[in-house]
Write a protein that holds these residues in place. Structure first.
Motif, PDB file in Angstrom:
ATOM      1  N   ARG A 121       1.598  -4.144  -6.937  1.00  0.00           N
ATOM      2  CA  ARG A 121       0.330  -4.253  -7.358  1.00  0.00           C
ATOM      3  C   ARG A 121       0.024  -3.354  -8.463  1.00  0.00           C
ATOM      4  N   VAL A 152      -7.998   1.375   0.904  1.00  0.00           N
ATOM      5  CA  VAL A 152      -7.517   2.004  -0.141  1.00  0.00           C
ATOM      6  C   VAL A 152      -5.922   1.673  -0.619  1.00  0.00           C
TER       7      VAL A 152
ATOM      8  N   ARG B 144      -3.767   5.597   7.522  1.00  0.00           N
ATOM      9  CA  ARG B 144      -2.853   5.481   6.565  1.00  0.00           C
ATOM     10  C   ARG B 144      -1.603   5.213   6.971  1.00  0.00           C
ATOM     11  N   GLY B 147       4.735   4.648   2.546  1.00  0.00           N
ATOM     12  CA  GLY B 147       5.570   3.862   2.053  1.00  0.00           C
ATOM     13  C   GLY B 147       5.272   3.119   0.574  1.00  0.00           C
ATOM     14  N   GLU B 148       5.931   2.432   0.051  1.00  0.00           N
ATOM     15  CA  GLU B 148       5.840   1.893  -1.731  1.00  0.00           C
ATOM     16  C   GLU B 148       4.461   1.070  -1.650  1.00  0.00           C
ATOM     17  N   ARG B 149       4.179   0.573  -0.339  1.00  0.00           N
ATOM     18  CA  ARG B 149       3.042  -0.394  -0.420  1.00  0.00           C
ATOM     19  C   ARG B 149       1.805   0.370   0.383  1.00  0.00           C
ATOM     20  N   GLY B 150       1.991   1.834   0.250  1.00  0.00           N
ATOM     21  CA  GLY B 150       1.000   2.583   1.335  1.00  0.00           C
ATOM     22  C   GLY B 150      -0.546   2.156   1.035  1.00  0.00           C
ATOM     23  N   VAL B 151      -1.121   2.232   1.965  1.00  0.00           N
ATOM     24  CA  VAL B 151      -2.516   1.844   1.908  1.00  0.00           C
ATOM     25  C   VAL B 151      -3.252   2.891   3.074  1.00  0.00           C
ATOM     26  N   VAL B 152      -4.562   3.082   2.870  1.00  0.00           N
ATOM     27  CA  VAL B 152      -5.662   3.351   3.896  1.00  0.00           C
ATOM     28  C   VAL B 152      -6.410   2.069   4.283  1.00  0.00           C
ATOM     29  N   ALA B 177       0.964  -7.220   3.504  1.00  0.00           N
ATOM     30  CA  ALA B 177       0.613  -6.526   2.289  1.00  0.00           C
ATOM     31  C   ALA B 177       0.852  -5.171   2.394  1.00  0.00           C
TER      32      ALA B 177
END
Lengths: 190, 190
Positions: A121, A152, B144, B147-152, B177
């Motif tokens: 992304r 987020v 949270r 990783g490279e596609r980290g999200v919260v 995702a």
């Protein structure tokens, strides 16, 4: 000052080299412009191809034009499972050592050893947007999407160019996980 | 003190009422336990059913047991597009006014007017975990994933019961995702 960006959801699509356009559609063939995209000069072509993996096929994958230096297929992780391949998460253009696939057109087929990625992304910034918000090319950003599936996204890559229009690109897995659609707005929060 | 929780990815699955088990598998039929799930007493059944929407079919959807008061099909947004239905995002059990579907088994078929949902992500807490971390039932949490596609993920619903084992449940869209899989660890950050 809120840093709000429009969101575009990228479904699976393919960029073709000029040589592959001819291999798939016949000698002298070119792409026809069907619909302009958010990035200046980019368009959805009238043409589609089939992509064939070891486990599954997508019979109609939209080609985005104009032709590029190297062929690149961008799929979601869900698509990758359906095809039976394991492409890496990459920035567009960074295809070295990525996954392969077979591509079929009306006039021929091509098998590539690399070129299939899950697109990381990212946000396209016109240079003026980036300057206003003090954002550097390649900077990693955190971007918030609201709503009942609010998230987020971390590690959102900034891409800055005078050729770009402000737009955040996520793939269909990310969009479905968030309940986001093209035309939504997200906010850069860090 | 880090509030780390194990992650479980829920693929599409169905819970059946006892009456629907019999309607689909024959009079007197019951579910057979194939594999225990993370929540005590819950199991993946040996049986599957087909679910048929206006646009598509999934021929083998796993039944989770034991039988429940009401039949409930949980799908991802991606699955919902493939079936051609528009289920709401809901907590498990909250099916009033949700989407319908046709379910086919070896001995019959059933059409339900409601019962299809996209499950809202949630964390099961044993009462003792919730007390230790001062988390209340129904509280909305931020969690949270690195990783490279980290999200919260925001709006993660806490569900607290002495019958639960600590586990965070996300669906396949959310997992894809993020690049998460069952057995990963996420952190409650707020």
């Amino acid at each position: 000052m809120s840093k709000n960006v429009p969101v575009g959801v990228s479904a699976r699509h393919i960029h073709l080299s000029a040589a592959h356009v001819e291999a798939l559609f016949g000698p002298g063939a070119g792409l026809t412009e069907m619909k302009p995209l958010s990035q200046p000069g980019q368009f959805a072509a009238g043409e589609t191809v089939a992509v064939v993996g070891p486990k599954g096929t997508f019979p109609k994958v939209r080609i985005l034009g104009p032709a590029r230096k190297a062929t690149q297929l961008e799929v979601s992780r869900t698509d990758a499972f359906a095809l039976g391949i394991n492409p890496p998460l990459r920035e567009s253009g960074d295809i070295k050592g990525s996954a392969g696939i077979t591509i079929k057109g009306p006039a021929g087929e091509v098998t590539i050893d690399e070129g299939v990625i899950v697109a990381a992304r990212h946000i396209h910034f016109h240079t003026s947007d980036a300057e206003k918000w003090e954002i550097r090319d390649k900077q990693k950003l955190s971007v918030r999407f609201g709503g009942e599936r609010g998230v987020v996204f971390e590690n959102v890559i900034a891409r800055v160019s005078p050729d770009f229009a402000l737009d955040m690109h996520i793939d269909t897995d990310e969009a479905n996980a968030v309940g986001a659609k093209t035309g939504d707005t997200a906010e850069i929060i860090g």
